[in-house]
Write a protein that holds these residues in place. Structure first.
Motif, mmCIF file in Angstrom:
data_model
loop_
_atom_site.group_PDB
_atom_site.id
_atom_site.type_symbol
_atom_site.label_atom_id
_atom_site.label_comp_id
_atom_site.label_asym_id
_atom_site.label_seq_id
_atom_site.Cartn_x
_atom_site.Cartn_y
_atom_site.Cartn_z
ATOM 1 N N ALA A 277 -45.752 -54.365 72.069
ATOM 2 C CA ALA A 277 -44.383 -55.189 72.295
ATOM 3 C C ALA A 277 -43.220 -54.255 72.828
ATOM 4 N N VAL A 278 -43.185 -53.035 71.764
ATOM 5 C CA VAL A 278 -41.804 -52.019 72.209
ATOM 6 C C VAL A 278 -42.228 -51.278 73.726
ATOM 7 N N ALA A 279 -43.609 -50.932 73.823
ATOM 8 C CA ALA A 279 -43.931 -50.089 75.085
ATOM 9 C C ALA A 279 -43.566 -51.159 76.164
ATOM 10 N N VAL A 280 -44.078 -52.241 76.063
ATOM 11 C CA VAL A 280 -43.865 -53.246 77.029
ATOM 12 C C VAL A 280 -42.372 -53.563 77.616
ATOM 13 N N ALA A 281 -41.706 -53.843 76.238
ATOM 14 C CA ALA A 281 -40.197 -54.105 76.581
ATOM 15 C C ALA A 281 -39.594 -52.720 77.202
ATOM 16 N N THR A 282 -40.102 -51.625 77.012
ATOM 17 C CA THR A 282 -39.340 -50.393 77.514
ATOM 18 C C THR A 282 -39.785 -50.550 79.100
ATOM 19 N N ALA A 283 -41.017 -50.615 79.393
ATOM 20 C CA ALA A 283 -41.669 -50.371 80.591
ATOM 21 C C ALA A 283 -41.078 -51.159 81.814
ATOM 22 N N VAL A 284 -41.041 -52.418 81.397
ATOM 23 C CA VAL A 284 -40.559 -53.423 82.449
ATOM 24 C C VAL A 284 -39.149 -53.283 83.031
ATOM 25 N N PRO A 285 -38.239 -53.149 82.137
ATOM 26 C CA PRO A 285 -37.036 -52.821 82.768
ATOM 27 C C PRO A 285 -36.541 -51.488 83.415
ATOM 28 N N LEU A 286 -37.328 -50.595 82.621
ATOM 29 C CA LEU A 286 -37.016 -49.296 83.126
ATOM 30 C C LEU A 286 -37.772 -49.170 84.563
ATOM 31 N N ALA A 287 -38.878 -50.042 84.831
ATOM 32 C CA ALA A 287 -39.468 -49.862 86.144
ATOM 33 C C ALA A 287 -38.366 -49.921 87.296
#
Length: 157
Positions: A103-113
C-alpha cells in the motif's frame, strides 16, 4: 546500514513512478543473486517471474526512448506501476507487513508518476528525449539497485 520499516517500500514506489518495471527487475536480480527480501512474496521465487521481470525491465528501458512511447500516466502505465510497486513494496516490507508495504509503495508511485512525468517533459524540452531518458534511466536504475541492496540480505544469513 539498515533501512527502517516501510521506508524501503516507499522508496521503491518512488522508483516505480519513473520506471514501472525497474522495481520488479531489481528484485528479480537480487533473487537471482541469492538475496532474500524481508517480505514473503512467493511469486518472486518462480523462474518465469525472475527472467520475465528482467526482460520487461530491459524492454522498458529501450522502449522509453521511442517517440511513440506513451506517457507514464496513461491507464496501462499507471496499472503497471501499481502492480510493480505493490509486489516490490510487499517484498521489501518487514515480514508480516507485506500488505502495508504494498500500500505504501502504490501510494507513493501513483502521485509521483505525475511529478516525474512533468520533470521528464522539462528535461526533454531542454536536452531531448533520448538524452533525458538515458539520464533518468541511470538515476532510477541506480536508486532501485541501492534500495534493494540495502533492503535484502544473503540467503545464508
Amino acid at each position: 546500514m539498515k533501512i527502517p520499516s516501510l521506508l524501503s517500500s516507499a522508496l521503491i514506489g518512488a522508483v516505480a513512478s519513473a520506471r514501472s518495471m525497474t522495481p520488479m527487475a531489481t528484485i528479480a536480480t537480487a533473487r537471482l543473486a541469492d538475496r532474500k527480501t524481508p517480505g514473503q512474496v512467493f511469486l518472486l521465487d518462480r523462474p518465469m517471474f525472475k527472467y520475465g521481470a528482467l526482460a520487461m525491465g530491459v524492454g522498458e528501458l529501450v522502449g522509453d526512448k521511442m517517440k511513440t512511447a506513451p506517457d507514464r500516466t496513461v491507464f496501462l502505465g499507471l496499472l503497471a506501476r501499481v502492480m510493480s510497486a505493490g509486489i516490490a513494496g510487499a517484498a521489501l516490507a518487514p515480514e508480516g507487513r507485506e500488505q502495508a508495504g504494498a500500500a505504501v509503495a502504490v501510494a507513493t508511485a501513483v502521485p509521483l508518476a505525475y511529478m516525474t512525468l512533468a520533470a521528464r517533459k522539462r528535461a526533454m524540452a531542454s536536452i531531448g528525449q533520448t538524452r533525458s531518458g538515458l539520464l533518468e534511466d541511470a538515476l532510477i536504475v541506480a536508486a532501485g539497485a541501492a534500495i534493494v541492496a540495502l533492503s535484502t540480505r544473503s540467503k545464508n544469513s
